[in-house]
Design a protein around this motif. Structure first.
Motif, PDB file in Angstrom:
ATOM      1  N   ARG A  28      35.698  40.107  45.567  1.00  0.00           N
ATOM      2  CA  ARG A  28      34.333  40.558  45.272  1.00  0.00           C
ATOM      3  C   ARG A  28      33.456  40.195  46.461  1.00  0.00           C
ATOM      4  O   ARG A  28      33.707  39.219  47.170  1.00  0.00           O
ATOM      5  CB  ARG A  28      33.826  39.873  43.999  1.00  0.00           C
ATOM      6  CG  ARG A  28      32.445  40.342  43.536  1.00  0.00           C
ATOM      7  CD  ARG A  28      32.107  39.766  42.164  1.00  0.00           C
ATOM      8  NE  ARG A  28      32.045  38.315  42.146  1.00  0.00           N
ATOM      9  CZ  ARG A  28      32.837  37.536  41.403  1.00  0.00           C
ATOM     10  NH1 ARG A  28      33.761  38.040  40.621  1.00  0.00           N
ATOM     11  NH2 ARG A  28      32.701  36.226  41.452  1.00  0.00           N
ATOM     12  N   PRO A  42      34.541  45.228  43.770  1.00  0.00           N
ATOM     13  CA  PRO A  42      33.213  44.931  43.222  1.00  0.00           C
ATOM     14  C   PRO A  42      32.255  44.345  44.253  1.00  0.00           C
ATOM     15  O   PRO A  42      32.647  43.500  45.073  1.00  0.00           O
ATOM     16  CB  PRO A  42      33.510  43.926  42.111  1.00  0.00           C
ATOM     17  CG  PRO A  42      34.915  44.221  41.702  1.00  0.00           C
ATOM     18  CD  PRO A  42      35.614  44.621  42.964  1.00  0.00           C
ATOM     19  N   GLU A  44      28.643  46.732  40.594  1.00  0.00           N
ATOM     20  CA  GLU A  44      29.219  46.112  39.405  1.00  0.00           C
ATOM     21  C   GLU A  44      28.427  44.917  38.896  1.00  0.00           C
ATOM     22  O   GLU A  44      28.624  44.470  37.758  1.00  0.00           O
ATOM     23  CB  GLU A  44      30.665  45.671  39.692  1.00  0.00           C
ATOM     24  CG  GLU A  44      31.638  46.795  39.906  1.00  0.00           C
ATOM     25  CD  GLU A  44      31.610  47.423  41.297  1.00  0.00           C
ATOM     26  OE1 GLU A  44      32.328  48.413  41.509  1.00  0.00           O
ATOM     27  OE2 GLU A  44      30.865  46.914  42.172  1.00  0.00           O
TER      28      GLU A  44
END
Length: 238
Positions: free
Chosen positions: A25, A54, A89
């Motif tokens: 992420r 993400p 996200e």
């Protein structure tokens, strides 16, 4: 299975490098010197188009403290809506009152506005007055995780509080240690704290590509980047 590793970046090139190195992420920020502020529209949109993992943009209209005026809260609201529109996200923000407690009312409202995006309460947490009470407040506000260094400049120095937070949270919210995390201490931090996600920048500086610099201007044009080998080492240890 490897535990998730979030990489904090300050430009699109760094985000791409971190993703290629195995980041799970990205926390997308601008202005390292100010502790991170909201990325510009062009920066947001370009990075979103380039990456499939993400991405959680930082939502912070300025550097300095974490008490925000009504006008700044309106900026935060609009930036959260923009991040939803662009397909991110999650988002990252943190609000305190003047007395060092969590701004619960606005945190809850903004978390509801952000839904279904994840919300990380960032290291404003490390400036709050009572971290154990703040943990309960942030859980009540509906946030997904807390990024913290255990109220110390570097997470390894705050590991006792981080462990206490993980134990008290008991799975109700993710406690994510960040700041000072590297391949030399990640295994020990994982074992001691029981945390299930970790955050780092693996930050390095790379030289400017400019061929000319005015010698009368004392400036460092080095650029923020990330150490891909370090990211891979940390991922292997997780």
């Amino acid at each position: 299975m490897s535990l998730p590793l979030e990489i904090c970046v300050f430009n699109t090139a760094t985000a791409i490098e971190a993703a290629n190195a195995g980041a799970d992420r990205i926390e997308l920020c601008e202005n390292y010197a100010n502790g991170g502020t909201t990325p510009s529209y062009g920066y947001l949109k370009t990075t979103r188009e380039k990456l499939s993992i993400p991405i959680f943009p930082m939502i912070r209209p300025r550097g300095g403290d974490y008490y925000h005026s009504d006008e700044e809260l309106e900026i935060i609201r609009k930036d959260i809506l923009l991040c939803k529109e662009l397909g991110f996200e999650g988002v990252v923000f943190g609000l305190l009152r003047k007395d060092g407690t969590i701004d619960a009312d606005n945190t809850a409202r903004l978390t509801e506005l952000a839904y279904p995006l994840d919300v990380t309460f960032h290291r404003a947490f490390d400036r709050c007055k009572d971290p154990l009470q703040a943990l309960e407040t942030i859980i009540e506000c509906g946030c997904t995780r807390i990024l913290t260094s255990g109220q110390q400049p570097k997470a390894p120095d705050g590991k006792e509080l981080i462990k206490q937070l993980v134990d008290q949270a008991d799975g109700r919210i993710i406690i994510m240690p960040g700041s000072g995390i590297n391949s030399n201490n990640i295994a020990a931090m994982k074992a001691y704290t029981g945390a299930l996600e970790f955050h780092t920048s693996a930050r390095i500086l790379i030289p400017s590509l400019s061929e000319y610099m005015n010698p009368a201007m004392s400036e460092d044009f080095s650029r923020d980047f990330t150490n891909a080998d370090e990211i891979r080492k940390i991922k292997n240890l997780l």
